[in-house]
Scaffold this motif. Structure first.
Motif, PDB file in Angstrom:
ATOM      1  N   UNK A  92       0.853  -1.195   0.000  1.00  0.00           N
ATOM      2  CA  UNK A  92       0.000   0.000   0.000  1.00  0.00           C
ATOM      3  C   UNK A  92       0.883   1.236   0.000  1.00  0.00           C
ATOM      4  N   UNK A  93       0.552   2.185  -0.863  1.00  0.00           N
ATOM      5  CA  UNK A  93       1.323   3.432  -0.963  1.00  0.00           C
ATOM      6  C   UNK A  93       0.355   4.613  -0.859  1.00  0.00           C
ATOM      7  N   UNK A  94       0.741   5.619  -0.050  1.00  0.00           N
ATOM      8  CA  UNK A  94      -0.089   6.825   0.071  1.00  0.00           C
ATOM      9  C   UNK A  94       0.670   8.022  -0.501  1.00  0.00           C
ATOM     10  N   UNK A  95      -0.005   8.787  -1.360  1.00  0.00           N
ATOM     11  CA  UNK A  95       0.576  10.030  -1.886  1.00  0.00           C
ATOM     12  C   UNK A  95      -0.330  11.181  -1.440  1.00  0.00           C
ATOM     13  N   UNK A  96       0.282  12.285  -0.959  1.00  0.00           N
ATOM     14  CA  UNK A  96      -0.482  13.409  -0.406  1.00  0.00           C
ATOM     15  C   UNK A  96      -0.440  14.609  -1.351  1.00  0.00           C
ATOM     16  N   UNK A  97      -1.531  15.387  -1.365  1.00  0.00           N
ATOM     17  CA  UNK A  97      -1.493  16.694  -2.024  1.00  0.00           C
ATOM     18  C   UNK A  97      -1.905  17.728  -0.977  1.00  0.00           C
ATOM     19  N   UNK A  98      -1.048  18.751  -0.744  1.00  0.00           N
ATOM     20  CA  UNK A  98      -1.386  19.813   0.219  1.00  0.00           C
ATOM     21  C   UNK A  98      -1.250  21.171  -0.469  1.00  0.00           C
ATOM     22  N   UNK A 113      -2.162  23.764 -10.832  1.00  0.00           N
ATOM     23  CA  UNK A 113      -3.493  23.288 -11.194  1.00  0.00           C
ATOM     24  C   UNK A 113      -3.845  22.069 -10.325  1.00  0.00           C
ATOM     25  N   UNK A 114      -4.974  22.172  -9.622  1.00  0.00           N
ATOM     26  CA  UNK A 114      -5.338  21.092  -8.690  1.00  0.00           C
ATOM     27  C   UNK A 114      -5.550  19.769  -9.410  1.00  0.00           C
ATOM     28  N   UNK A 115      -6.281  19.796 -10.547  1.00  0.00           N
ATOM     29  CA  UNK A 115      -6.565  18.536 -11.254  1.00  0.00           C
ATOM     30  C   UNK A 115      -5.274  17.860 -11.715  1.00  0.00           C
ATOM     31  N   UNK A 116      -4.335  18.664 -12.189  1.00  0.00           N
ATOM     32  CA  UNK A 116      -3.065  18.110 -12.659  1.00  0.00           C
ATOM     33  C   UNK A 116      -2.314  17.449 -11.485  1.00  0.00           C
ATOM     34  N   UNK A 117      -2.311  18.140 -10.316  1.00  0.00           N
ATOM     35  CA  UNK A 117      -1.651  17.591  -9.123  1.00  0.00           C
ATOM     36  C   UNK A 117      -2.303  16.270  -8.714  1.00  0.00           C
ATOM     37  N   UNK A 118      -3.658  16.235  -8.739  1.00  0.00           N
ATOM     38  CA  UNK A 118      -4.377  15.007  -8.379  1.00  0.00           C
ATOM     39  C   UNK A 118      -4.039  13.876  -9.346  1.00  0.00           C
ATOM     40  N   UNK A 119      -3.975  14.206 -10.637  1.00  0.00           N
ATOM     41  CA  UNK A 119      -3.671  13.185 -11.659  1.00  0.00           C
ATOM     42  C   UNK A 119      -2.294  12.578 -11.422  1.00  0.00           C
ATOM     43  N   UNK A 120      -1.305  13.460 -11.141  1.00  0.00           N
ATOM     44  CA  UNK A 120       0.062  12.986 -10.885  1.00  0.00           C
ATOM     45  C   UNK A 120       0.076  12.107  -9.627  1.00  0.00           C
ATOM     46  N   UNK A 157       0.726  -8.379  -9.933  1.00  0.00           N
ATOM     47  CA  UNK A 157      -0.143  -7.659  -9.002  1.00  0.00           C
ATOM     48  C   UNK A 157      -1.191  -6.802  -9.714  1.00  0.00           C
ATOM     49  N   UNK A 158      -2.335  -6.613  -9.063  1.00  0.00           N
ATOM     50  CA  UNK A 158      -3.364  -5.698  -9.562  1.00  0.00           C
ATOM     51  C   UNK A 158      -3.557  -4.628  -8.493  1.00  0.00           C
ATOM     52  N   UNK A 159      -3.869  -3.379  -8.914  1.00  0.00           N
ATOM     53  CA  UNK A 159      -3.973  -2.282  -7.948  1.00  0.00           C
ATOM     54  C   UNK A 159      -5.393  -1.727  -7.858  1.00  0.00           C
ATOM     55  N   UNK A 160      -5.782  -1.319  -6.644  1.00  0.00           N
ATOM     56  CA  UNK A 160      -7.028  -0.559  -6.468  1.00  0.00           C
ATOM     57  C   UNK A 160      -6.675   0.748  -5.769  1.00  0.00           C
ATOM     58  N   UNK A 161      -7.418   1.816  -6.114  1.00  0.00           N
ATOM     59  CA  UNK A 161      -7.090   3.150  -5.594  1.00  0.00           C
ATOM     60  C   UNK A 161      -8.252   3.687  -4.772  1.00  0.00           C
ATOM     61  N   UNK A 162      -7.907   4.261  -3.614  1.00  0.00           N
ATOM     62  CA  UNK A 162      -8.948   4.919  -2.808  1.00  0.00           C
ATOM     63  C   UNK A 162      -8.516   6.357  -2.561  1.00  0.00           C
ATOM     64  N   UNK A 163      -9.494   7.287  -2.518  1.00  0.00           N
ATOM     65  CA  UNK A 163      -9.149   8.705  -2.347  1.00  0.00           C
ATOM     66  C   UNK A 163      -9.832   9.276  -1.115  1.00  0.00           C
ATOM     67  N   UNK A 164      -9.081  10.066  -0.344  1.00  0.00           N
ATOM     68  CA  UNK A 164      -9.679  10.767   0.803  1.00  0.00           C
ATOM     69  C   UNK A 164      -9.339  12.240   0.642  1.00  0.00           C
ATOM     70  N   UNK A 165     -10.379  13.080   0.435  1.00  0.00           N
ATOM     71  CA  UNK A 165     -10.101  14.502   0.172  1.00  0.00           C
ATOM     72  C   UNK A 165     -10.723  15.365   1.270  1.00  0.00           C
ATOM     73  N   UNK A 219     -12.142  24.658  -0.002  1.00  0.00           N
ATOM     74  CA  UNK A 219     -10.725  24.938   0.204  1.00  0.00           C
ATOM     75  C   UNK A 219     -10.016  23.629   0.542  1.00  0.00           C
ATOM     76  N   UNK A 220      -9.041  23.247  -0.286  1.00  0.00           N
ATOM     77  CA  UNK A 220      -8.341  21.976  -0.071  1.00  0.00           C
ATOM     78  C   UNK A 220      -7.385  22.091   1.114  1.00  0.00           C
ATOM     79  N   UNK A 221      -7.522  21.150   2.082  1.00  0.00           N
ATOM     80  CA  UNK A 221      -6.536  21.084   3.173  1.00  0.00           C
ATOM     81  C   UNK A 221      -5.521  20.001   2.822  1.00  0.00           C
ATOM     82  N   UNK A 222      -6.041  18.790   2.548  1.00  0.00           N
ATOM     83  CA  UNK A 222      -5.140  17.704   2.182  1.00  0.00           C
ATOM     84  C   UNK A 222      -5.923  16.652   1.415  1.00  0.00           C
ATOM     85  N   UNK A 223      -5.297  16.092   0.376  1.00  0.00           N
ATOM     86  CA  UNK A 223      -5.904  14.954  -0.328  1.00  0.00           C
ATOM     87  C   UNK A 223      -4.939  13.790  -0.213  1.00  0.00           C
TER      88      UNK A 223
END
Length: 668
Positions: free
Chosen positions: A575-581, A601-608, A629-637, A647-651
């Motif tokens: 499991x790997x977590x990537x943050x956007x702040x 750009x927020x969408x670009x940051x989220x995509x990366x 391996x197969x991957x599944x992605x979950x998002x917490x914004x 107003x984005x605090x953390x994704x």
């Protein structure tokens, strides 16, 4: 064509188990050998040779080896492990007071360096001059290093620079906190890293000796190790992050219990020589500890099965408290070498001491107890204090009576320190001995067990009466005590899962319910799901425990090797977590699983962030040994609405990749 067989090995505190398993037919053969603490390969080779002989298959049939081990857990529970140097970057000395870090550190050295980062990954310059001054001396005092940097999970650059410097100068193993957890909470991450560093040399020895043995036997296939959450990782990764193997044995037993019983919901209790581990199966998956695994009283950041470990097993110390009017029995938490096993290994040396003590006109306070070296190599006994060295010198590879060994009171504390360092075993009375006398176990020396119980039965309580009328009666009292303490441990684990703050050992209502005491008010207590009993001695202990807890016992035929089965039927997961702040309006920083990147750009940051999390999870699963391996992605914004705009605090983008382990494809 020979079938693909998987070899599962579990090295417990007392026994090493081996299982040959076929994905088509299940367990093909199983075998056990005594765990040899001084050279673990001996126990492993004993178990593997025995299982190969039973199955009558060539080594070429084996395509994967998987190992589960309680070594790391036992080391932390018993307070063992090598000395480690802790390097804190950007922290202050008062941070040691948090999360039990000071207590865990004990007398090991710690060094504070200026540096570290902030929540967005911005840095305070790193100053390594104190490190350079201290390294030459430190390198000779410790076996390994642990490095924890302020907000290193957002930017690990300082940890890496310090690591490279230490490796260059000392060539010792180094653990960085960012490699172990992506969670925030510096002191607890430092604690986890420190414990990891202490375990490195021990797990490295275990894996190295297993690999050497397997290669020598012509078994040259991928080797996996069970992680604390039941998933598998490659041996190479386990060597770097041994802390992830804490609770490996218990996690494997849960995966094994699920496979062997087919139950989706159960309470699983695994009794070994040293510990009893209790966990809950819910909808076919082990419940994980959201806060991080607790081992040896320390809460770590290791994702592991929500497993509660109690110092209670077949080889637990039997303590007779004779101060009250009626004597009370208590078991554990220390593990003894059972007298029956000590005599099976050393014969007359043990029997003659027990016979002599039994004939003596007066009972001595250390009667029925002996000490023997565990056989750890000499270099691990270095750094002993003079009084420890002197006592250690008088203990050999043949057990010697404590009565002859301890001539002054302070020596008892010295002996306890040698035991805590894993250098000495104390041989004494245990539930396993009681079972030998009652005829329910017979694998070791029954005569020594009986002598030990005869010595203990002479103890008088406060009213001058012997603690038990006969040796058999005392043996039954010990076994009843194990039933009761096990029931309390299982209840405590289940009540904690329910979030109920009741201590079963102290509750009068629970006491009445377990004793089935009659009364106008009748208390009863039961579990809502079956109790799965695992471990070699589960069939002798667990029917009575399930009955006490008013539930059905499920004891699978392979209960004695559930861990080894779990080791081979598991999956590889990463499991790997990537943050956007957002440090300021219109700026988005991507952190985690690589270098920090800035976007407008927020969408670009989220995509990366999404791509990076998925790619790194798959890459990590492959590094951990997964085939496809197969991957599944979950998002917490977290983006609350402030004055009409979000107003984005953390994704957080959390990717999990899983797959079966890679196996060797032999030319058939």
């Amino acid at each position: 064509m020979t079938p693909h067989l998987l070899l599962g090995i579990d090295t417990g505190g007392t026994y090493t188990d081996a299982v040959l398993f076929s994905e088509a037919t299940g367990v093909v053969a199983k075998a056990k050998a005594l765990t040899t603490r001084h050279d673990l390969a001996e126990g492993v080779s004993g178990a593997v040779e025995a299982v190969l002989a039973k199955a009558r298959v060539p080594v070429s049939a084996i395509s994967l080896v998987s190992l589960s081990t309680t070594l790391a857990t036992n080391a932390l529970v018993e307070g063992q492990g090598g000395r480690a140097g802790l390097i804190m970057i950007g922290f202050a000395p008062e941070d040691l007071k948090r999360d039990g870090l000071q207590e865990a550190l004990g007398s090991d050295p710690v060094l504070f360096l200026p540096g570290g980062h902030n929540v967005h990954g911005g840095e305070t310059p790193l100053d390594m001059s104190a490190l350079d001054a201290a390294l030459p001396a430190l390198g000779s005092q410790v076996w390994s290093f642990a490095i924890a940097g302020y907000f290193a999970v957002r930017n690990p650059d300082h940890e890496k620079r310090v690591r490279d410097r230490i490796r260059e100068v000392s060539h010792l193993p180094v653990t960085c906190s960012h490699e172990l957890s992506s969670k925030l909470g510096g002191p607890r991450r430092a604690l986890t890293t420190l414990l990891n560093a202490r375990l490195v040399s021990m797990i490295d020895r275990l894996i190295g000796s297993c690999e050497d043995f397997l290669k020598a036997r012509g078994i040259d296939v991928p080797m996996m190790v069970v992680r604390g959450d039941g998933a598998l990782i490659s041996a190479a990764e386990a060597r770097l992050r041994p802390i992830e193997t804490i609770l490996s044995g218990p996690a494997a037993s849960l995966v094994g219990a699920r496979y062997l019983t087919g139950l989706d919901n159960a309470v699983v209790s695994d009794i070994g020589g040293t510990t009893t581990d209790v966990a809950v199966l819910e909808k076919g998956r082990p419940r994980l500890d959201a806060e991080g695994a607790v081992v040896g009283g320390f809460r770590t950041m290791v994702e592991a099965v929500a497993m509660r470990t109690y110092g209670l097993g077949g080889d637990s110390e039997v303590k007779i408290n004779d101060r009250g009017l009626k004597a009370k029995l208590d078991l554990g938490p220390r593990r003894f070498l059972p007298l029956s096993l000590a005599a099976a290994l050393h014969g007359d040396a043990v029997l003659s001491v027990l016979e002599r003590q039994l004939r003596a006109p007066h009972a001595g306070r250390h009667d029925g107890r002996l000490a023997v070296r565990t056989g750890l190599p000499d270099h691990l006994a270095s750094g002993l204090q003079p009084q420890e060295q002197a006592l250690y010198g008088r203990i050999g590879m043949v057990p010697v009576a404590l009565a002859d060994l301890l001539v002054s009171t302070p020596q008892k504390a010295t002996l306890d320190r040698l035991v805590a360092r894993g250098l000495v075993h104390i041989c004494g009375l245990t539930p396993s001995d009681a079972m030998h006398v009652l005829g329910r176990q017979a694998q070791w020396n029954g005569e020594a067990a009986r002598l030990g119980l005869e010595i203990a039965a002479r103890t008088k309580d406060g009213s001058g009466q012997p603690v038990a009328a006969s040796v058999e009666a005392l043996a039954q009292l010990i076994v009843d005590r194990l039933t009761r303490q096990s029931s309390e441990a299982i209840l405590q684990a289940c009540l904690s899962e329910d979030g109920a703050a009741i201590d079963p050992a102290a509750s009068l209502a629970v006491d009445r319910a377990l004793k089935r005491e009659p009364g106008i008010v009748r208390f009863s207590i039961s579990l809502d799901r079956p109790l799965v009993g695992l471990g070699a001695s589960a069939p002798v202990y667990y029917p009575a425990i399930a009955e006490m807890l008013s539930t059905e016992a499920a004891i699978p035929a392979e209960a004695d090797v559930a861990n080894a089965v779990g080791a081979v039927v598991g999956q590889v997961r990463a499991t790997i977590t990537v943050f956007v702040t957002t440090p300021e309006e219109g700026i988005f920083i991507v952190n985690g699983a690589g270098a920090s990147e800035r976007f407008v750009d927020q969408q670009e940051a989220f995509g990366v962030a999404r791509r990076r999390a998925e790619m790194m999870a798959l890459e990590s699963a492959r590094a951990n040994g997964a085939e496809e391996p197969a991957a599944v992605l979950r998002e917490e914004i977290d983006a609350p609405e402030v004055e009409g705009s979000r107003k984005l605090i953390e994704a957080r983008f959390i990717a999990s990749a899983s797959g079966r382990p890679r196996i060797a494809h032999h030319a058939s």
